[in-house]
Design an enzyme around this catalytic site. Structure first.
Site, PDB file in Angstrom:
ATOM      1  N   THR A 144      16.834  12.125 -10.641  1.00  0.00           N
ATOM      2  CA  THR A 144      15.681  11.492 -10.017  1.00  0.00           C
ATOM      3  C   THR A 144      16.019  10.997  -8.609  1.00  0.00           C
ATOM      4  OG1 THR A 144      14.171   9.609 -10.167  1.00  0.00           O
ATOM      5  CG2 THR A 144      16.278   9.322 -11.226  1.00  0.00           C
ATOM      6  N   SER A 179      15.742   0.699 -11.864  1.00  0.00           N
ATOM      7  CA  SER A 179      15.385   0.363 -13.251  1.00  0.00           C
ATOM      8  C   SER A 179      16.526   0.847 -14.136  1.00  0.00           C
ATOM      9  CB  SER A 179      14.093   1.072 -13.674  1.00  0.00           C
ATOM     10  OG  SER A 179      14.359   2.453 -13.939  1.00  0.00           O
ATOM     11  N   TYR A 181      16.189   2.904 -16.611  1.00  0.00           N
ATOM     12  CA  TYR A 181      15.986   4.360 -16.745  1.00  0.00           C
ATOM     13  C   TYR A 181      16.656   5.095 -15.573  1.00  0.00           C
ATOM     14  CZ  TYR A 181      13.842   8.615 -15.189  1.00  0.00           C
ATOM     15  OH  TYR A 181      13.685   9.867 -14.667  1.00  0.00           O
ATOM     16  N   HIS A 182      16.353   4.647 -14.342  1.00  0.00           N
ATOM     17  CA  HIS A 182      16.930   5.324 -13.174  1.00  0.00           C
ATOM     18  C   HIS A 182      18.463   5.217 -13.191  1.00  0.00           C
ATOM     19  CE1 HIS A 182      12.741   4.807 -11.567  1.00  0.00           C
ATOM     20  NE2 HIS A 182      12.984   6.003 -11.070  1.00  0.00           N
ATOM     21  N   LYS A 185      20.236   7.863 -15.078  1.00  0.00           N
ATOM     22  CA  LYS A 185      20.370   9.127 -14.331  1.00  0.00           C
ATOM     23  C   LYS A 185      21.592   9.078 -13.404  1.00  0.00           C
ATOM     24  CE  LYS A 185      16.404  11.133 -15.659  1.00  0.00           C
ATOM     25  NZ  LYS A 185      16.137  12.513 -16.042  1.00  0.00           N
ATOM     26  N   ARG A 241      -2.192   8.326 -12.623  1.00  0.00           N
ATOM     27  CA  ARG A 241      -2.863   7.082 -13.026  1.00  0.00           C
ATOM     28  C   ARG A 241      -4.050   6.784 -12.099  1.00  0.00           C
ATOM     29  NH1 ARG A 241      -1.165   2.921 -15.605  1.00  0.00           N
ATOM     30  NH2 ARG A 241      -0.945   1.290 -14.032  1.00  0.00           N
TER      31      ARG A 241
HETATM   32  N1  USQ Z   1       2.997   2.111  -8.683  1.00  0.00           N
HETATM   33  C1  USQ Z   1       1.899   1.373  -8.296  1.00  0.00           C
HETATM   34  N2  USQ Z   1       0.849   1.292  -9.164  1.00  0.00           N
HETATM   35  C2  USQ Z   1       0.841   1.916 -10.379  1.00  0.00           C
HETATM   36  C3  USQ Z   1       1.961   2.663 -10.762  1.00  0.00           C
HETATM   37  C4  USQ Z   1       3.037   2.739  -9.900  1.00  0.00           C
HETATM   38  O1  USQ Z   1       1.855   0.805  -7.203  1.00  0.00           O
HETATM   39  O2  USQ Z   1      -0.148   1.785 -11.104  1.00  0.00           O
HETATM   40  C5  USQ Z   1       4.149   2.246  -7.765  1.00  0.00           C
HETATM   41  C6  USQ Z   1       5.482   1.859  -8.373  1.00  0.00           C
HETATM   42  O3  USQ Z   1       5.704   0.472  -8.283  1.00  0.00           O
HETATM   43  C7  USQ Z   1       6.459   2.711  -7.561  1.00  0.00           C
HETATM   44  C8  USQ Z   1       5.663   3.967  -7.244  1.00  0.00           C
HETATM   45  O4  USQ Z   1       4.286   3.636  -7.448  1.00  0.00           O
HETATM   46  O5  USQ Z   1       6.786   2.070  -6.377  1.00  0.00           O
HETATM   47  C9  USQ Z   1       5.998   5.162  -8.111  1.00  0.00           C
HETATM   48  O6  USQ Z   1       5.857   4.781  -9.461  1.00  0.00           O
HETATM   49  P1  USQ Z   1       5.736   5.858 -10.653  1.00  0.00           P
HETATM   50  O7  USQ Z   1       5.404   5.091 -11.891  1.00  0.00           O
HETATM   51  O8  USQ Z   1       4.871   6.980 -10.271  1.00  0.00           O
HETATM   52  O9  USQ Z   1       7.215   6.444 -10.674  1.00  0.00           O
HETATM   53  P2  USQ Z   1       8.579   5.897 -11.312  1.00  0.00           P
HETATM   54  O10 USQ Z   1       8.406   4.777 -12.245  1.00  0.00           O
HETATM   55  O11 USQ Z   1       9.543   5.681 -10.193  1.00  0.00           O
HETATM   56  O12 USQ Z   1       9.064   7.121 -12.191  1.00  0.00           O
HETATM   57  C10 USQ Z   1       8.547   8.442 -12.075  1.00  0.00           C
HETATM   58  C11 USQ Z   1       8.862   9.191 -13.359  1.00  0.00           C
HETATM   59  C12 USQ Z   1      10.368   9.295 -13.506  1.00  0.00           C
HETATM   60  C13 USQ Z   1      10.953   9.933 -12.247  1.00  0.00           C
HETATM   61  C14 USQ Z   1      10.553   9.138 -11.026  1.00  0.00           C
HETATM   62  C15 USQ Z   1      10.985   9.757  -9.729  1.00  0.00           C
HETATM   63  O13 USQ Z   1       8.298   8.520 -14.476  1.00  0.00           O
HETATM   64  O14 USQ Z   1      10.672  10.057 -14.673  1.00  0.00           O
HETATM   65  O15 USQ Z   1      12.363   9.970 -12.341  1.00  0.00           O
HETATM   66  O16 USQ Z   1       9.115   9.080 -10.973  1.00  0.00           O
HETATM   67  S1  USQ Z   1      11.378   8.533  -8.496  1.00  0.00           S
HETATM   68  O17 USQ Z   1      10.300   7.562  -8.432  1.00  0.00           O
HETATM   69  O18 USQ Z   1      11.566   9.212  -7.231  1.00  0.00           O
HETATM   70  O19 USQ Z   1      12.584   7.884  -8.929  1.00  0.00           O
END
Ligand code: USQ
Length: 397
Positions: A144, A179, A181-182, A185, A241
């Site tokens: 990730t 997190s 989870y991260h 990885k 979402r």
């Molecule tokens: N966010 C909002 N509002 C929401 C949901 C999320 O502002 O309703 C924000 C989060 O705080 C974050 C960003 O949007 O700053 C991305 O959140 P996300 O839930 O889309 O992504 P994340 O939790 O980081 O995880 C997802 C996948 C995970 C993958 C990761 C890639 O679930 O499996 O590894 O994206 S990355 O984010 O580049 O690490």
């Protein structure tokens, strides 16, 4: 090639299996339905039901004549993984078999422990199975972009040249995950790097950003072939979402200041990248790391784009910043490189109003099934680690 897809039931695993099967490869998928079970346990099931793997592969066979082999089992169990590797004799392994949600990993001790043990143990078992059954195979492992965090310097593709006191060496790029989870990885990458050095394995570690979308060429054959589509706060990624929120008339949940910037990609680009990695393997003794995203956006930019598409669609989209349940920088520098896949020939699909509009068309077919309480129950808060095992919130039933 004979390709073993671990986590073949998932949001990305199933579309990958279909695409590589359509390209003429012999595919075996393995899954223990962990994601389905966690969603059921937490009462956060996806927007629409998807058939199980036996049913999906039967539909795939009926539509294309192609056979995909299915093994249902937990890859933490050595008997299961040994059986999968010895039966399928893979040339290539695509490893998605991990608990993929950052919020789920931060819920409580039980979910933290499950994430940690599952993700590390499965990766370790994959490494041991490669050594025993197919030491020359190529492993493609889904990592990730979140491994790097949001550093105040440019993010390279996996490695950084360091000069210190007049001497130089290439090191893994410093990681600072946001997190548990991260962090699993990051640990996976270290495990892989150790065994690449020690046993000369061939490994590609993909640093992927958040994925959006549900359409792929293969899923267009039959709606029952569509991947999962979660919109809840645990398993739904932000763009998916926001599209559901727009359709449901629920104000878009921008966390905090909304300046959090990440590298995003369409699900069809994930498939292209994995196919490019399959067809251009790493060398023996190489840990090849590629950054897998196509464009960067802040959460505020995404919300504005979804609002524009939604307003054109005839929805009255509102944006409502809410207190950030996560601990993350809300305004920061972000400049990650992503040229490795471009060099291999990636032709990416940009995120446009039209792409979002098309997603809204499909999501609105299921609008009666959207359960608003699943959108933001506010259960996963980074600073409130709940030591109890009971995660089910009766208000969600
Ligand atoms: N966010 C909002 N509002 C929401 C949901 C999320 O502002 O309703 C924000 C989060 O705080 C974050 C960003 O949007 O700053 C991305 O959140 P996300 O839930 O889309 O992504 P994340 O939790 O980081 O995880 C997802 C996948 C995970 C993958 C990761 C890639 O679930 O499996 O590894 O994206 S990355 O984010 O580049 O690490």
């Amino acid at each position: 090639m004979r390709i073993l897809i671990l986590g073949g039931d998932g949001y990305l695993g199933w579309p990958t299996a279909m695409q590589l099967s359509a390209s003429g490869h012999e595919i075996t998928v393995v899954d223990n339905y962990l994601r389905r079970n966690l969603c059921r346990e937490e009462n956060i099931e996806p927007l629409y039901q998807t058939p199980n793997l036996h049913e999906r592969t039967a539909i795939w066979k009926e539509k294309t004549g192609n056979q995909i082999e299915v093994i249902i089992g937990d890859l933490r169990n050595w008997e299961v993984i040994a059986d999968a590797f010895s039966k399928s004799k893979p040339d290539c392994i695509v490893h998605y078999a991990e608990q993929p949600s950052a919020p789920y990993s931060m819920l409580n001790r039980k979910t933290a422990s499950l994430t940690l043990m599952n993700n590390i143990e499965v990766t370790a078992n994959v490494i041991f199975a490669m050594k025993e059954f197919c030491p020359d195979a190529h492993l493609i492992k889904l990592g990730t972009m979140g491994e790097y965090g949001t550093p105040n310097i440019d993010i390279e593709e996996g490695w950084l040249d360091i000069t210190h006191n007049g001497r130089s060496q290439k090191f893994l790029y410093p990681r600072a995950a946001g997190s548990l989870y991260h962090t699993t990885k990051v640990l996976d990458t270290d495990l892989l790097w150790f065994y690449v050095r020690t046993w000369g394995l061939k490994v590609t570690d993909l640093m992927q950003g958040p994925v959006y979308g549900m359409f792929t060429e293969e899923s267009s054959l039959d709606p029952r072939l569509l991947p999962f589509f979660n919109y809840d706060e645990m398993f739904g990624t932000v763009i998916n979402r926001f599209v559901v929120q727009a359709v449901a008339g629920y104000p878009l949940t921008v966390y905090g200041k909304g300046g959090q910037t990440r590298g995003y990609l369409n699900i069809v680009d994930t498939l292209q990248c994995v196919k490019l990695a399959v067809e251009n393997p790493a060398k023996a003794g190489e840990l090849r790391i590629m950054n897998q995203f196509t464009e960067t956006f802040s959460v505020n930019e995404l919300a504005e784009l979804v609002k524009k598409a939604g307003d054109r669609f005839g929805l009255d989209v509102k944006i409502k910043p809410i207190e950030n349940p996560r601990k993350e920088m809300e305004e920061h520098y972000y400049n990650p490189k992503h040229t490795a896949f471009q060099k291999l020939g990636l032709k990416s699909v940009p995120l446009t109003e039209n792409v979002l509009y098309r997603m809204m068309e499909v999501v609105s077919q299921y609008s009666a099934d959207i359960i608003n309480k699943r959108i933001f129950p506010g259960k996963a808060k980074w600073n409130q680690f709940n030591k109890t095992n009971n995660t089910t919130n009766s208000s969600l039933q």
